[in-house]
Design a protein around this motif. Structure first.
Motif, PDB file in Angstrom:
ATOM      1  N   PHE A  84       0.944  -1.215   0.022  1.00  0.00           N
ATOM      2  CA  PHE A  84      -0.180  -0.068  -0.132  1.00  0.00           C
ATOM      3  C   PHE A  84       0.849   1.137  -0.048  1.00  0.00           C
ATOM      4  CE2 PHE A  84      -2.590   3.260   2.206  1.00  0.00           C
ATOM      5  CZ  PHE A  84      -3.924   3.416   1.117  1.00  0.00           C
ATOM      6  N   SER A  87       2.502   1.403  -3.361  1.00  0.00           N
ATOM      7  CA  SER A  87       1.612   1.723  -4.408  1.00  0.00           C
ATOM      8  C   SER A  87       1.173   3.217  -4.643  1.00  0.00           C
ATOM      9  CB  SER A  87       0.610   0.720  -4.530  1.00  0.00           C
ATOM     10  OG  SER A  87       0.981  -0.497  -4.853  1.00  0.00           O
ATOM     11  N   SER A  88       0.802   3.499  -3.325  1.00  0.00           N
ATOM     12  CA  SER A  88       0.184   4.791  -3.230  1.00  0.00           C
ATOM     13  C   SER A  88       1.128   5.869  -3.525  1.00  0.00           C
ATOM     14  CB  SER A  88      -0.752   5.015  -1.797  1.00  0.00           C
ATOM     15  OG  SER A  88       0.236   4.830  -0.978  1.00  0.00           O
ATOM     16  N   LEU A  91       1.875   5.950  -7.290  1.00  0.00           N
ATOM     17  CA  LEU A  91       0.622   6.646  -8.134  1.00  0.00           C
ATOM     18  C   LEU A  91       0.787   8.116  -7.946  1.00  0.00           C
ATOM     19  CD1 LEU A  91      -1.904   3.993  -7.211  1.00  0.00           C
ATOM     20  CD2 LEU A  91      -1.218   4.876  -9.716  1.00  0.00           C
ATOM     21  N   SER A  92       0.981   8.600  -6.682  1.00  0.00           N
ATOM     22  CA  SER A  92       1.138  10.105  -6.426  1.00  0.00           C
ATOM     23  C   SER A  92       2.253  10.685  -7.264  1.00  0.00           C
ATOM     24  CB  SER A  92       1.386  10.320  -4.936  1.00  0.00           C
ATOM     25  OG  SER A  92       1.293  11.809  -4.597  1.00  0.00           O
ATOM     26  N   GLN A 105       3.653  12.511   1.642  1.00  0.00           N
ATOM     27  CA  GLN A 105       4.042  11.071   2.269  1.00  0.00           C
ATOM     28  C   GLN A 105       4.616  11.632   3.738  1.00  0.00           C
ATOM     29  OE1 GLN A 105       7.180   8.535   1.264  1.00  0.00           O
ATOM     30  NE2 GLN A 105       5.778   6.771   1.159  1.00  0.00           N
ATOM     31  N   SER A 156      -5.989  13.878  -8.361  1.00  0.00           N
ATOM     32  CA  SER A 156      -5.379  12.203  -8.113  1.00  0.00           C
ATOM     33  C   SER A 156      -4.052  12.309  -7.302  1.00  0.00           C
ATOM     34  CB  SER A 156      -5.264  11.588  -9.362  1.00  0.00           C
ATOM     35  OG  SER A 156      -6.509  11.640  -9.926  1.00  0.00           O
ATOM     36  N   TRP A 160      -3.694  10.149  -3.851  1.00  0.00           N
ATOM     37  CA  TRP A 160      -2.744   9.040  -3.572  1.00  0.00           C
ATOM     38  C   TRP A 160      -1.417   9.445  -2.605  1.00  0.00           C
ATOM     39  CZ3 TRP A 160      -4.019   4.580  -4.236  1.00  0.00           C
ATOM     40  CH2 TRP A 160      -4.946   4.201  -5.428  1.00  0.00           C
ATOM     41  N   LEU A 163      -2.895   9.182   0.995  1.00  0.00           N
ATOM     42  CA  LEU A 163      -2.964   7.731   0.960  1.00  0.00           C
ATOM     43  C   LEU A 163      -1.607   7.167   1.363  1.00  0.00           C
ATOM     44  CD1 LEU A 163      -5.737   6.681  -1.242  1.00  0.00           C
ATOM     45  CD2 LEU A 163      -5.908   6.799   0.966  1.00  0.00           C
ATOM     46  N   SER A 164      -0.729   7.681   0.635  1.00  0.00           N
ATOM     47  CA  SER A 164       0.718   7.085   0.946  1.00  0.00           C
ATOM     48  C   SER A 164       1.211   7.505   2.457  1.00  0.00           C
ATOM     49  CB  SER A 164       1.813   7.739   0.101  1.00  0.00           C
ATOM     50  OG  SER A 164       1.934   9.062   0.120  1.00  0.00           O
ATOM     51  N   GLY A 167      -0.028   4.896   4.233  1.00  0.00           N
ATOM     52  CA  GLY A 167       0.675   3.690   3.979  1.00  0.00           C
ATOM     53  C   GLY A 167       2.304   3.610   4.777  1.00  0.00           C
TER      54      GLY A 167
END
Length: 189
Positions: A84, A87-88, A91-92, A105, A156, A160, A163-164, A167
């Protein structure tokens, strides 16, 4: 000597992380590589290299699978922590850039402080509260360029990136009990 070694390793880790995110951005922009492929490739080969190193140095690479509880935690760490977070973050980078992804992050430690404060039912230290507040102001200014009405990059990349940060929390907190019982290298591998 151990403190100096730790500083060197932490510095190298941060430098390599920064370099890898810049390279990922270049791969996405110039070579049309997809984030899913890069995450899979990075995780597969780094895991194999770590496992090979552990086998060569005579570590028990199966020790983390010794109990059901440990096995469930290592699977949760692999999925919600490593996969996770990787990936996040990538993607960011893909939807934004390496700098934005890294800054978003970096909210992870602030979230960890809040989670640990809730878990221990204690108010964070004043310095921690100031650090959280300043990091939120910095991210707000980055995201909006000071203009509340618009984002300075894609939504987006923002989603992401945030979300990272979650993570990072999972990557940091989930393996704590495992690291007390097993080699950190075995847990990560």
């Amino acid at each position: 000597m151990n403190k100096f070694k730790g500083i060197i390793y932490a510095s190298l880790g941060a430098a390599f992380f920064g370099i890898s995110s810049i390279i990922a951005g270049l791969l996405f922009n110039r070579c049309s590589i997809e984030p899913g492929w890069l995450v899979t490739t990075r995780m597969l080969f780094s895991g194999l290299l770590l496992l090979a190193w552990l086998a060569i140095t005579k570590h028990n690479i199966f020790s983390v699978w010794s109990s059901v509880k440990s096995s469930l935690r290592i699977v949760a760490f692999g999925i919600f922590g490593v996969l996770f977070a990787q990936s996040s973050f990538l993607l960011s980078v893909y939807y934004g850039n390496a700098a934005i992804a890294t800054i978003l992050q970096s909210l992870g430690p602030s979230i960890i402080i809040i989670i640990l404060a809730i878990r221990s039912k204690a108010i964070p230290r004043r310095l921690d509260i100031i650090a959280i507040f300043l990091s939120l102001i910095g991210v707000f200014l980055l995201v909006t360029n000071g203009n509340i009405g618009e984002l300075s990059f894609s939504a987006s990349a923002l989603v992401w990136g945030l979300l990272s940060a979650l993570g990072v929390c999972a990557y940091t907190l989930i393996p704590c009990p495992l690291i007390k019982e097993h080699s950190p290298l075995s847990v990560v591998a």
